[in-house]
Design an enzyme around this catalytic site. Sequence first.
Site, PDB file in Angstrom:
ATOM      1  N   VAL A 119       0.820  -1.211   0.000  1.00  0.00           N
ATOM      2  CA  VAL A 119       0.000   0.000   0.000  1.00  0.00           C
ATOM      3  C   VAL A 119       0.854   1.261   0.000  1.00  0.00           C
ATOM      4  O   VAL A 119       0.368   2.342  -0.350  1.00  0.00           O
ATOM      5  CB  VAL A 119      -0.966   0.033   1.204  1.00  0.00           C
ATOM      6  N   ASN A 145      -6.303  -0.493   6.925  1.00  0.00           N
ATOM      7  CA  ASN A 145      -5.848  -1.175   8.130  1.00  0.00           C
ATOM      8  C   ASN A 145      -4.377  -1.583   8.078  1.00  0.00           C
ATOM      9  O   ASN A 145      -3.825  -2.035   9.069  1.00  0.00           O
ATOM     10  CB  ASN A 145      -6.708  -2.422   8.368  1.00  0.00           C
ATOM     11  N   SER A 197      -5.392   4.474  16.081  1.00  0.00           N
ATOM     12  CA  SER A 197      -5.082   3.853  17.368  1.00  0.00           C
ATOM     13  C   SER A 197      -5.317   4.852  18.489  1.00  0.00           C
ATOM     14  O   SER A 197      -5.200   6.069  18.291  1.00  0.00           O
ATOM     15  CB  SER A 197      -3.620   3.386  17.393  1.00  0.00           C
ATOM     16  N   TYR A 210       4.992   5.417  15.143  1.00  0.00           N
ATOM     17  CA  TYR A 210       3.663   4.807  15.044  1.00  0.00           C
ATOM     18  C   TYR A 210       2.568   5.794  15.462  1.00  0.00           C
ATOM     19  O   TYR A 210       1.549   5.947  14.774  1.00  0.00           O
ATOM     20  CB  TYR A 210       3.621   3.553  15.920  1.00  0.00           C
ATOM     21  N   ALA A 212       2.739   9.027  15.512  1.00  0.00           N
ATOM     22  CA  ALA A 212       2.677  10.129  14.558  1.00  0.00           C
ATOM     23  C   ALA A 212       1.842   9.731  13.343  1.00  0.00           C
ATOM     24  O   ALA A 212       1.024  10.511  12.839  1.00  0.00           O
ATOM     25  CB  ALA A 212       4.088  10.519  14.116  1.00  0.00           C
ATOM     26  N   LYS A 214      -0.488   7.356  13.207  1.00  0.00           N
ATOM     27  CA  LYS A 214      -1.881   7.156  13.580  1.00  0.00           C
ATOM     28  C   LYS A 214      -2.582   8.493  13.856  1.00  0.00           C
ATOM     29  O   LYS A 214      -3.761   8.659  13.551  1.00  0.00           O
ATOM     30  CB  LYS A 214      -1.963   6.246  14.807  1.00  0.00           C
ATOM     31  N   ILE A 243      -5.765  -4.663  21.877  1.00  0.00           N
ATOM     32  CA  ILE A 243      -6.555  -5.740  21.291  1.00  0.00           C
ATOM     33  C   ILE A 243      -5.728  -7.018  21.320  1.00  0.00           C
ATOM     34  O   ILE A 243      -4.517  -7.003  21.052  1.00  0.00           O
ATOM     35  CB  ILE A 243      -6.955  -5.416  19.832  1.00  0.00           C
TER      36      ILE A 243
END
Length: 301
Positions: A119, A145, A197, A210, A212, A214, A243
């Site tokens: 992606v 996702n 998140s 991560y 930044a 999200k 999760i």
Amino acid sequence: MENKLDILTQKLYNEGVDKARQEAENIINQAKQEAEKIIADAKAKAAQMNADAETEVSNLKKKAESEMTLSARQAITALKQAITNLVAGDVAGDVAKIGFEEKAFIQELLMTIVKKWDVADYDACSTALKEIKEEIGVPFVLVNNAGITRDGLMVRMKEDQFDDVIRTNLKGAFNMLSLCGAMMMRAKQGRIINITSVSAFTGNYGQINYTAAKAGMVGMTKTAAKELGARGITVNAVAPGWIATEMSDKVPEDIRENAKKQIALGRFGKPEEIAGVVAFLASDAASYISGQTIIADGGLY
């Protein structure tokens, strides 16, 4: 004498004509009655045939609807499992985990196809979406996702660690938003759900790259919602907390146990619980919700 004979002959002639005319009228009336009876019987039979046909059609329709309802339920079950696997982060095995019959059923009924691409690669996204459009039409639901982690404390984090996460988690989401959004705009409908998140709002040690990415997805969600809303397209985000996935299982146990103590429900969420939120945002029930981020963290304070 001849005059009397002529009169008698004329009388007999007239009586014969009248009798013949009467008999003819009787025959005609009888024929009309028989014809009317035949027509009435034919109409009655036609009406009965129509009634029988309508009953048969109705029965077939009910049977078809019943079978479709059952099929739809099976499809929804299988599709929800696919979403659950995707949310859980098992991109490589998301379809393999679905039962063979359910997978075949989805592919046959919903024309589901499975493709894999990077992606973060804009051209790869463009090619994949063009192929999908040719095979099954415009995708009306997009769930962003795809994501990776390259954790490390900020002062020790290498540049490539930061760039890799931003490239996949944020630029990848942009690529799909842009390309798929353009298709949806032409179709004047669509649902886009970005998986961000809770760390986008709270921050997280060792995950500045991560968090930044999200947090960026939250901003992109709001902007995309404004840009696409006029075409009937909704754009929302889901921000899961902890999760229970293979990714979270790799976190040291003491950290996981300490995290549970901060969650009001006292446990980690299940992938299917996040999938349920995604399915809701993709449904007609959420048609007036856009630009929002739904936090599903079990009460993490």
